[in-house]
Design a protein around this motif. Structure first.
Motif, PDB file in Angstrom:
ATOM      1  N   ARG A 130       0.838  -1.207   0.000  1.00  0.00           N
ATOM      2  CA  ARG A 130       0.000   0.000   0.000  1.00  0.00           C
ATOM      3  C   ARG A 130       0.872   1.256   0.000  1.00  0.00           C
ATOM      4  NH1 ARG A 130      -3.260  -1.573   3.553  1.00  0.00           N
ATOM      5  NH2 ARG A 130      -2.033  -0.931   5.342  1.00  0.00           N
ATOM      6  N   ARG A 131       1.931   1.254   0.817  1.00  0.00           N
ATOM      7  CA  ARG A 131       2.831   2.416   0.872  1.00  0.00           C
ATOM      8  C   ARG A 131       3.491   2.657  -0.483  1.00  0.00           C
ATOM      9  NH1 ARG A 131       8.212   2.782   1.914  1.00  0.00           N
ATOM     10  NH2 ARG A 131       8.323   0.682   2.760  1.00  0.00           N
ATOM     11  N   PHE A 132       4.009   1.599  -1.114  1.00  0.00           N
ATOM     12  CA  PHE A 132       4.637   1.743  -2.430  1.00  0.00           C
ATOM     13  C   PHE A 132       3.640   2.298  -3.439  1.00  0.00           C
ATOM     14  CE2 PHE A 132       8.238  -1.687  -2.150  1.00  0.00           C
ATOM     15  CZ  PHE A 132       8.901  -0.910  -1.232  1.00  0.00           C
ATOM     16  N   ARG A 133       2.406   1.774  -3.409  1.00  0.00           N
ATOM     17  CA  ARG A 133       1.379   2.235  -4.355  1.00  0.00           C
ATOM     18  C   ARG A 133       1.073   3.714  -4.137  1.00  0.00           C
ATOM     19  NH1 ARG A 133      -1.496  -3.473  -4.353  1.00  0.00           N
ATOM     20  NH2 ARG A 133      -1.106  -3.948  -6.545  1.00  0.00           N
ATOM     21  N   LEU A 134       0.931   4.109  -2.876  1.00  0.00           N
ATOM     22  CA  LEU A 134       0.597   5.505  -2.579  1.00  0.00           C
ATOM     23  C   LEU A 134       1.751   6.448  -2.896  1.00  0.00           C
ATOM     24  CD1 LEU A 134      -1.418   4.986   0.714  1.00  0.00           C
ATOM     25  CD2 LEU A 134      -2.319   5.636  -1.537  1.00  0.00           C
ATOM     26  N   GLU A 135       2.982   6.020  -2.623  1.00  0.00           N
ATOM     27  CA  GLU A 135       4.136   6.865  -2.952  1.00  0.00           C
ATOM     28  C   GLU A 135       4.229   7.076  -4.460  1.00  0.00           C
ATOM     29  OE1 GLU A 135       7.448   4.872  -1.091  1.00  0.00           O
ATOM     30  OE2 GLU A 135       6.898   5.613   0.904  1.00  0.00           O
ATOM     31  N   ARG A 136       3.981   6.010  -5.227  1.00  0.00           N
ATOM     32  CA  ARG A 136       4.022   6.141  -6.691  1.00  0.00           C
ATOM     33  C   ARG A 136       2.878   7.034  -7.165  1.00  0.00           C
ATOM     34  NH1 ARG A 136       6.461   7.349 -10.831  1.00  0.00           N
ATOM     35  NH2 ARG A 136       5.898   6.303 -12.741  1.00  0.00           N
ATOM     36  N   ALA A 137       1.714   6.883  -6.553  1.00  0.00           N
ATOM     37  CA  ALA A 137       0.572   7.730  -6.911  1.00  0.00           C
ATOM     38  C   ALA A 137       0.904   9.194  -6.661  1.00  0.00           C
ATOM     39  CB  ALA A 137      -0.669   7.318  -6.121  1.00  0.00           C
ATOM     40  N   ALA A 138       1.548   9.490  -5.536  1.00  0.00           N
ATOM     41  CA  ALA A 138       1.916  10.869  -5.219  1.00  0.00           C
ATOM     42  C   ALA A 138       2.848  11.424  -6.290  1.00  0.00           C
ATOM     43  CB  ALA A 138       2.572  10.944  -3.836  1.00  0.00           C
ATOM     44  N   GLN A 139       3.808  10.608  -6.740  1.00  0.00           N
ATOM     45  CA  GLN A 139       4.726  11.047  -7.804  1.00  0.00           C
ATOM     46  C   GLN A 139       3.965  11.323  -9.096  1.00  0.00           C
ATOM     47  OE1 GLN A 139       7.350   7.683  -7.996  1.00  0.00           O
ATOM     48  NE2 GLN A 139       8.689   8.417  -6.361  1.00  0.00           N
ATOM     49  N   LEU A 140       3.045  10.433  -9.448  1.00  0.00           N
ATOM     50  CA  LEU A 140       2.265  10.594 -10.681  1.00  0.00           C
ATOM     51  C   LEU A 140       1.370  11.827 -10.606  1.00  0.00           C
ATOM     52  CD1 LEU A 140       1.331   6.865 -11.346  1.00  0.00           C
ATOM     53  CD2 LEU A 140       2.951   8.266 -12.655  1.00  0.00           C
TER      54      LEU A 140
END
Length: 116
Positions: A61-71
């Motif tokens: 979940r953390r990896f997904r959210l961090e990538r979402a923040a970058q996008l």
């Protein structure tokens, strides 16, 4: 010692690479990650717990959210497109999870507001 840090760092880098390669796959989960790492689930749980103190689901979940923040920062799509791109099945669940993690909605984050 240094050997542990190096070994743990390599493990965590391999783990992150394995997750990032399948981030948009909403069915990618614990078993898929264990298979990608050539480990059984219990070994993966134990190793991750030893190295980061974090559970697999929390890490995914953390990896997904961090990538979402970058996008979102890069304006690589609208909130719905980004939610699906990082593997969330539901935009509303993505928005709630994102807000829980970062304190602002994904839309606010995309518009440069980084604090609630």
């Amino acid at each position: 010692g240094v050997g542990w840090a190096g070994r743990d760092g390599a493990f965590l880098n391999r783990l992150r690479a394995g997750v990032e390669s399948r981030l948009g796959d909403e069915d990618f989960g614990v078993q898929s990650l264990a298979d990608a790492m050539a480990m059984d689930r219990s070994s993966l749980y134990r190793r991750l717990s030893e190295t980061s103190g974090e559970g697999i689901e929390a890490m995914l979940r953390r990896f997904r959210l961090e990538r979402a923040a970058q996008l979102l920062e890069a304006r690589s799509g609208n909130v719905g497109e980004i939610a699906y791109a990082v593997g969330f099945k539901s935009v509303s669940h993505f928005c709630k999870t994102f807000r829980d993690r970062f304190g602002v909605t994904p839309g606010a984050w995309a518009n440069g507001k980084r604090e609630g």
